[in-house]
Design an enzyme around this catalytic site. Sequence first.
Site, PDB file in Angstrom:
ATOM      1  N   GLN A  26      32.442  76.774  20.574  1.00 34.05           N
ATOM      2  CA  GLN A  26      33.830  77.352  20.486  1.00 34.05           C
ATOM      3  C   GLN A  26      34.117  78.360  19.398  1.00 34.05           C
ATOM      4  O   GLN A  26      33.270  78.363  18.574  1.00 34.05           O
ATOM      5  CB  GLN A  26      34.994  76.167  20.265  1.00 34.05           C
ATOM      6  CG  GLN A  26      34.828  75.008  21.154  1.00 34.05           C
ATOM      7  CD  GLN A  26      35.872  73.915  21.330  1.00 34.05           C
ATOM      8  OE1 GLN A  26      35.590  72.857  20.690  1.00 34.05           O
ATOM      9  NE2 GLN A  26      36.985  74.449  21.367  1.00 34.05           N
ATOM     10  N   HIS A  27      35.159  78.984  19.743  1.00 35.19           N
ATOM     11  CA  HIS A  27      35.881  79.916  18.404  1.00 35.19           C
ATOM     12  C   HIS A  27      35.378  81.148  18.063  1.00 35.19           C
ATOM     13  O   HIS A  27      35.695  82.094  17.353  1.00 35.19           O
ATOM     14  CB  HIS A  27      36.134  78.955  17.128  1.00 35.19           C
ATOM     15  CG  HIS A  27      36.409  77.614  17.174  1.00 35.19           C
ATOM     16  ND1 HIS A  27      37.467  77.117  17.858  1.00 35.19           N
ATOM     17  CD2 HIS A  27      35.757  76.441  16.918  1.00 35.19           C
ATOM     18  CE1 HIS A  27      37.564  75.848  17.787  1.00 35.19           C
ATOM     19  NE2 HIS A  27      36.545  75.479  17.228  1.00 35.19           N
ATOM     20  N   ASP A  69      32.526  73.554  24.358  1.00 35.77           N
ATOM     21  CA  ASP A  69      31.262  72.407  24.237  1.00 35.77           C
ATOM     22  C   ASP A  69      31.834  71.220  24.306  1.00 35.77           C
ATOM     23  O   ASP A  69      31.210  70.383  25.010  1.00 35.77           O
ATOM     24  CB  ASP A  69      30.125  72.829  23.501  1.00 35.77           C
ATOM     25  CG  ASP A  69      30.627  72.956  22.264  1.00 35.77           C
ATOM     26  OD1 ASP A  69      31.677  73.054  21.730  1.00 35.77           O
ATOM     27  OD2 ASP A  69      29.531  73.242  21.232  1.00 35.77           O
TER      28      ASP A  69
HETATM   29  O1  LIG Z   1      33.508  74.578  16.082  1.00 32.85           O
HETATM   30  C1  LIG Z   1      33.459  73.570  16.832  1.00 32.85           C
HETATM   31  C2  LIG Z   1      34.632  72.617  17.556  1.00 32.85           C
HETATM   32  O2  LIG Z   1      35.872  72.976  16.911  1.00 32.85           O
HETATM   33  C3  LIG Z   1      32.007  73.343  17.235  1.00 32.85           C
HETATM   34  O3  LIG Z   1      31.899  72.031  17.952  1.00 32.85           O
HETATM   35  C4  LIG Z   1      31.257  74.213  18.064  1.00 32.85           C
HETATM   36  O4  LIG Z   1      32.295  74.103  19.635  1.00 32.85           O
HETATM   37  C5  LIG Z   1      29.933  74.399  18.051  1.00 32.85           C
HETATM   38  O5  LIG Z   1      29.455  73.130  18.499  1.00 32.85           O
HETATM   39  P1  LIG Z   1      27.661  72.803  18.683  1.00 32.85           P
HETATM   40  O6  LIG Z   1      27.025  73.906  18.900  1.00 32.85           O
HETATM   41  O7  LIG Z   1      27.610  71.950  17.338  1.00 32.85           O
HETATM   42  O8  LIG Z   1      27.894  71.685  19.527  1.00 32.85           O
END
Ligand SMILES: O=C(CO)[C@@H](O)[C@H](O)COP(=O)(O)O
EC number: 2.7.1.17
Length: 473
Positions: free
Chosen positions: A75-76, A233
């Site tokens: 995300q983000h 994700d």
């Molecule tokens: O920043 C967040 C949720 O807000 C993280 O969960 C990212 O979405 C990355 O996820 P992973 O790569 O660790 O699964």
Amino acid sequence: MTDGPRLVAGIDSSTQSCKVVVRDAGTGALVRQGRASHPDGTEVHPDHWWAALQEAVAEAGGLDDVSAVSVGGQQHGMVCLDEDGSVVRPALLWNDTRSAGAARDLVDELGGPEEGGRAWAEAVGVVPVASFTVTKLRWLAEHEPDNARRTAAVCLPHDWLTWKLSGSTDLRDLTTDRSDASGTGYWSAATGDYRTDLLERAFGAVPYLPRVVAPGAVAAGMNGAVLGAGAGDNAAAALGLGAGEGDVVVSIGTSGVVTAVTGTPSIDPTGSVAGFADATGLFLPLVATLNGARVLDAAARLLDVDHETLSRLALEAPSGAGGLVLVPYLEGERTPNLPDATGSLHGLTLATATRPALARAFVEGLVCSLADGLDAVVATGVTPSRVLLVGGAAASEAVRTVAAEVLGVPVDVPPPGEYVADGAARQAAWALSGADAPPEWVREGTRRYAVDPVPSVRARYAEGRSRHLDKTT
Ligand SMILES: O=C(CO)[C@@H](O)[C@H](O)COP(=O)(O)O
Ligand SMILES: Nc1ncnc2c1ncn2[C@@H]1O[C@H](COP(=O)(O)OP(=O)(O)O)[C@@H](O)[C@H]1O
């Protein structure tokens, strides 16, 4: 296309890698899969994700016989595109903390930590911290004004990959979904609207924004196949696990994440819990830390062992590691919001200066930080009946054991799998079916770790938690 079962693909473009699963649309049975690595770093050119996606798809036997595809993604991340659709600069990822000052400024501009926190939480469900896209855009406007001026559209990793898969180069074809839009800081899960006023405040302009595709709807076509809306994700993992009422998902990948699917949006003015949307039309209160599985990677490196040995060592030490406590802020931290913090080790004595105690302290520090996250999610009104433990570090027996000691609810560990990619595949099957709800896919083989409380572990962690040094500059 063959006469056999209809196939769907789910893609997880996560921080460290890209994973692809191909499943039977009707039963959900796994047919084939592939994986490829992403480069390290908190600033990554999206072309690397595209290359990894193609490598993972090739390893999974291609997509020629697949009827629908959806992409789940980290995300983000800020993906800026110019008016021709070219990437303006490498994407700043969710775990890049350079926009911490911008986050503080954005909260201050709406009245400071209390009033500003409430205003942001009420407007868009989140209080800005360095992870959220809106703060990265403010950073760009301040530090790279030329790149900011060239930015005609801004989107997220999964949006960009979906668009690439569609073959379009037209910015007007960019799409996103509720779950990922809710992590930008300029879209409200509660109202379902972009807050372009807040985006303009942060960035000084309103670039083109992706259309928000409804859960289960078709975003675009791809060589005769359909592309689903995709998802962030964490929402994709919840969909892949079939998380329902009372289920709290704890995911330990690069990030450590605690989430639950709820019927009402959450508003936490302290910013601990982000009020995201899920991938089915509901909501996904979420706590994320910057320090997930890499805390254990660091311990394994320090002790010069593999993950299995690290786990065995940790289980040799008693619960509480004889009083040794690791506060795991190795990459700074997001929850609590301490972007400049470093990790610390407390309680070192001659007796605790052992490999097993050190291994145990790393595992306990990681799990205790997530127990704090679980408390914050519970405080929003979620009543957990179990934790579903997933992500790379869920494979660790020590993590599972400590989770049962400190989380206070039974811990269910589903069989090893790619739950984000599975959720994306389930969404693809949903988009293909045109039905009102995603297909029911049965999953078996979950192992339960009963609650085995050792309250002293969290109590001792709480003593160490607030004592840390900041990074040297
Ligand atoms: O920043 C967040 C949720 O807000 C993280 O969960 C990212 O979405 C990355 O996820 P992973 O790569 O660790 O699964
Ligand atoms: N048995 C294990 N014990 C602890 N950590 C592990 C184990 N296996 C893999 N990991 C770690 O899990 C992480 C990858 O998990 P994953 O959920 O795929 O992350 P992401 O989705 O963020 O890319 C890596 O840091 C990896 O070293």
